[in-house]
Design an enzyme around this catalytic site. Structure first.
Site, PDB file in Angstrom:
ATOM      1  N   GLY A  66       0.547   5.633   0.658  1.00  0.00           N
ATOM      2  CA  GLY A  66      -0.277   6.683   1.246  1.00  0.00           C
ATOM      3  C   GLY A  66       0.462   7.996   1.249  1.00  0.00           C
ATOM      4  O   GLY A  66       1.647   8.078   0.877  1.00  0.00           O
ATOM      5  N   GLY A  67      -0.239   9.033   1.645  1.00  0.00           N
ATOM      6  CA  GLY A  67       0.387  10.341   1.691  1.00  0.00           C
ATOM      7  C   GLY A  67       1.477  10.422   2.732  1.00  0.00           C
ATOM      8  O   GLY A  67       2.323  11.313   2.695  1.00  0.00           O
TER       9      GLY A  67
ATOM     10  N   ASP B 150      -8.027  10.987   8.470  1.00  0.00           N
ATOM     11  CA  ASP B 150      -7.857  10.573   7.063  1.00  0.00           C
ATOM     12  C   ASP B 150      -8.783   9.402   6.753  1.00  0.00           C
ATOM     13  O   ASP B 150      -8.340   8.346   6.301  1.00  0.00           O
ATOM     14  CB  ASP B 150      -6.394  10.209   6.799  1.00  0.00           C
TER      15      ASP B 150
ATOM     16  N   LYS C 295       4.255   0.130   8.527  1.00  0.00           N
ATOM     17  CA  LYS C 295       4.093   1.430   7.885  1.00  0.00           C
ATOM     18  C   LYS C 295       5.357   2.242   8.107  1.00  0.00           C
ATOM     19  O   LYS C 295       5.762   2.507   9.235  1.00  0.00           O
ATOM     20  CB  LYS C 295       2.883   2.181   8.431  1.00  0.00           C
TER      21      LYS C 295
ATOM     22  N   GLY D  56       3.496   7.665   3.621  1.00  0.00           N
ATOM     23  CA  GLY D  56       4.540   6.668   3.445  1.00  0.00           C
ATOM     24  C   GLY D  56       4.030   5.421   2.753  1.00  0.00           C
ATOM     25  O   GLY D  56       2.960   5.403   2.146  1.00  0.00           O
TER      26      GLY D  56
ATOM     27  N   VAL E 138       3.378   1.041   2.967  1.00  0.00           N
ATOM     28  CA  VAL E 138       3.061  -0.053   3.884  1.00  0.00           C
ATOM     29  C   VAL E 138       3.631  -1.337   3.288  1.00  0.00           C
ATOM     30  O   VAL E 138       3.385  -1.651   2.115  1.00  0.00           O
ATOM     31  CB  VAL E 138       1.542  -0.191   4.102  1.00  0.00           C
TER      32      VAL E 138
ATOM     33  N   GLY F 285       0.816  -1.207   0.000  1.00  0.00           N
ATOM     34  CA  GLY F 285       0.000   0.000   0.000  1.00  0.00           C
ATOM     35  C   GLY F 285       0.848   1.254   0.000  1.00  0.00           C
ATOM     36  O   GLY F 285       1.978   1.266   0.492  1.00  0.00           O
TER      37      GLY F 285
END
Length: 733
Positions: A420-421, A535, A439, A423, A425, A418
């Site tokens: 994300g904004g 979020d 994460k 970092g 995963v 994954g």
């Protein structure tokens, strides 16, 4: 002529005897010597002068006195030398001739032949040649399958001593494995030709290469046959039997001959024989017969100009100190005077480099350890340790960087599950075989660094079935890493927008929405202190094996501030889900999570993405498109086709709930508790038994249910939607 016929009969009788004798094995007498002598000819085993001393009858020789001379005979054939090393025997065999008798004007023929069938011998093709002599000769020998011969004349070129290239003498090569041959002549000139008077004889025979040297006197006289003798040297190759090595080892009729250590079986043209291994010499047919060669005693065969040292089967040759080997010669080492200092300096330099490298490595390791310790303290690691110690039983672990690197294969791209904004995963596997999600954040502000350990301790105590469990963290890096439980079934975003295009029932959508709402209610109302997610989006709602919702990713979460001065923070989150009020005021509240959850509800209803950058300016935001559709009473235009024909009343309820969540002013939005309760009631309606009754009865029961709910909502903000729904039921929609 009578003598030649007598020789032919004698050879024929010899061949018959050998054929009858065969290769029958016989036990060797213990009293037999390994070497016997006949005159000055050595007779080594496997040969023997007595029958019981030979390996078998084919190797039995006789030592006889003929014409006052002692001769070694093999079936009347004289043997002059035997080599065990080469598996060869040197013999004398008869040659064939034709001579012109001037007195009778006739040709005299002596056609000699030999038959070695069923004997240990073959004629050596390497050591012999078919030799033809004469000026009028086209002669050849005929074997079972081959004819070997050549033509010798004196017409074009004069014969020369030592030359056997066709003028008076010629050679022909033998085929390998010849055991039988006989000589023949073709007459090139008639008997009245006067050339026969000066060169009366022609000869053909198998003669050893090393024993023949042509002389022109052989052409104009009979000395080659009469004076030098009718028997010429011929080399025979011998073997124990005609079997292969593999057959010989298992043959019970004849004992295997290679009995010495350091010996091995070889194959030659006659059959199988034995040979001492390289570096050894002697008799391989005798136990212990192959002995080590002391190469240091034979400087000609094994040259060594230095210090020779014999080894089993070989030797070594080295130079004395101060000299070095160049090619095969030891020369004075000119470098020896300064080599020691250079070598010493080189070794010292290497030691110095190794020492500096080790010192640098230790220094860097300590430096890295200090940096890790600094980060650990900076992120509140000591505080976290103390709190964990004081609160026994906290299921939270502080991981080392090495542990997480090993679990994620050093954060390989193949492990990324994954983005994300905040970092990436990674999927990881701990030493305990527990699967985790790691994460790896990219940035963290100074305020968060100070409060990180405290917040981690609070987040670790969150225990809700619809919230992904935070298992631990790593503090010895610049930006701390978080370790969560691994949820295997992907995200809600993937379920809604993935390419699988599977059917998702309204009941499943409502259940996922309700479970996600319950998780946010827990964060807002039950956690101490309360937690704002910050979020909320479909990618942060994970699904386990039975599609139970699990809210994850607290990367943007903050603890609810204790006073208003702490409200101001940087705007962070995901476009399409961000609360407009939060973007204007930079104040993150629990109503910001409500707004984001309303967008998730829209995704579940429409199966459209929250932000479509490819659409026109007015249609990029799903929330804007939805609110416009609600105003224009065109909700059905944006609903997912899969649920359009489902319970329209429940869909309207969910749509109106989403509209309330998307209110521009936060105070006008319901709390997450109200949202969760509303979704819970809708789930119960969908699961109520009347959902399976026919439409007319369902409309009646649904009307009763809604009016009952209306009485329970007197004076609340939800009364307007209840009234609209009740009117819709009464009108039959």
């Amino acid at each position: 002529m009578e003598f030649a016929q007598l020789l032919i009969l004698l050879c024929l009788s010899v061949a018959v005897w050998v054929l009858a004798a065969g290769d029958v094995a016989a036990a060797r007498s213990p009293g037999c010597a390994n070497v016997a002598w006949c005159g000055d000819v050595e007779v080594p085993y496997p040969y023997g002068l007595e029958r019981q001393c030979a390996i078998h009858r084919g190797f039995h020789l006789n030592c006889s006195t003929v014409g006052g001379a002692t001769k070694l005979l093999w079936n009347k054939v004289e043997v002059t030398k035997i080599s065990v090393k080469d598996n060869k025997a040197w013999t004398k065999t008869y040659i064939s001739r034709q001579c012109y008798n001037q007195s009778t004007n006739k040709m005299i023929y002596d056609n000699a032949w030999i038959n070695l069938t069923n004997t240990p011998f073959v004629v050596s093709a390497d050591d012999n040649k078919v030799t033809v002599l004469g000026c009028n000769s086209f002669a050849y020998i005929r074997s079972n399958d081959y004819i070997f011969g050549c033509m010798s004349t004196c017409d074009d070129t004069s014969p020369k001593n030592g030359s056997c290239s066709g003028a008076g003498c010629c050679h022909a090569n033998l085929q390998r494995g010849v055991r039988y041959y006989k000589g023949f002549f073709n007459i090139l000139y008639n008997t009245t030709d006067k050339k026969w008077w000066t060169t009366p004889c022609n000869y053909v025979g198998v003669i050893a290469n090393e024993a023949f040297n042509f002389s022109t006197t052989y052409l104009n006289s009979t000395m080659f046959y009469d004076i030098e003798g009718s028997q010429k040297p011929t080399v025979m190759e011998w073997a124990i039997t005609q079997n292969t090595c593999e057959e010989a080892k298992i043959n019970k009729n004849t004992p295997y001959a290679c009995v010495s250590n350091h010996s091995h079986c070889i194959m030659n043209d006659a059959g199988y024989a034995c040979k001492c291994s390289s570096g050894y010499e002697g008799n391989p047919y005798i136990i212990g017969g192959c002995t080590d060669i002391d190469e240091c005693l034979d400087n000609v065969t094994y040259p060594c100009v230095g210090i020779c040292k014999n080894t089993p089967g070989s030797f070594t040759c080295s130079c004395p100190r101060g000299k070095s080997m160049i090619g095969s010669v030891c020369v004075e080492d000119k470098k020896s005077t300064w080599m020691a200092p250079v070598v010493g300096a080189s070794i010292g330099l290497v030691v110095l480099v190794v020492a500096i490298t080790c010192a640098y490595s230790i220094r860097e390791r300590r430096k890295l350890q200090c940096i890790k310790q600094k980060y650990f303290q900076q992120h509140g690691g000591l505080l976290l340790f103390q709190e964990m110690k004081s609160q026994q039983g906290v299921p939270f672990k502080i991981f080392s960087e090495e542990e997480l690197q090993e679990a994620t294969n050093r954060f390989a791209e193949q492990q990324v599950i994954g983005h994300g904004g905040h970092g990436k995963v990674y999927k990881g596997l701990l030493k305990s075989n527990a699967e985790v999600a790691v994460k790896r954040c990219m940035i963290i502000d100074e305020q968060q660094k100070k409060e990180f350990a405290k917040e981690m301790l609070i987040l670790s105590q969150i225990n809700h079935k619809n919230i992904v469990k935070l298992l631990g963290c790593c503090l010895e890096v610049e930006v701390p890493m978080l370790v969560y439980e691994f949820i295997p079934n992907g995200t809600l975003f993937h379920l809604i927008h993935g390419n699988h295009s599977g059917h998702i029932s309204l009941d499943t959508r409502v259940r996922i929405a309700h479970e996600s709402a319950e998780a946010l209610v827990y964060l807002h109302s039950c956690a101490s202190p309360p937690i704002i997610h910050g979020d909320v989006k479909s990618t942060n709602i994970l699904l386990n094996g039975d599609f139970t919702a699990k809210v994850s990713d607290f990367g943007a979460s903050i603890l609810a501030p204790s006073d208003e001065s702490q409200f101001v923070t940087l705007v962070q989150g995901t476009c399409g889900y961000l609360d407009p009020e939060y973007m204007q005021t930079c104040q993150l509240t629990d109503k910001s999570d409500v707004y984001s959850f309303g967008v998730v509800l829209l995704e579940l209803l429409t199966r459209k993405k929250a932000l479509n950058l490819k659409a026109s300016e007015h249609e990029k935001s799903l929330s804007v498109v939805f609110l416009d559709a609600m105003k224009e009473n065109k909700l059905e235009d944006i609903l997912d086709d899969e649920i359009k024909n489902d319970e329209n009343v429940e869909i309207l309820e969910i749509a109106d709930l989403a509209r309330q969540c998307l209110e521009m002013c936060g105070v006008n939005r319901p709390s997450m508790k109200e949202v969760a309760d509303k979704l819970d009631r809708l789930r119960k309606v969908l699961h109520h038994p009347w959902a399976h009754k026919d439409p007319e009865e369902l409309d009646s029961l649904l009307g009763e249910f809604i009016f009952g709910q209306l009485r329970g909502y007197q004076g609340t903000e939800n009364s307007s939607i209840t009234e609209r729904v009740s009117m819709g039921v009464e009108s039959g929609r």
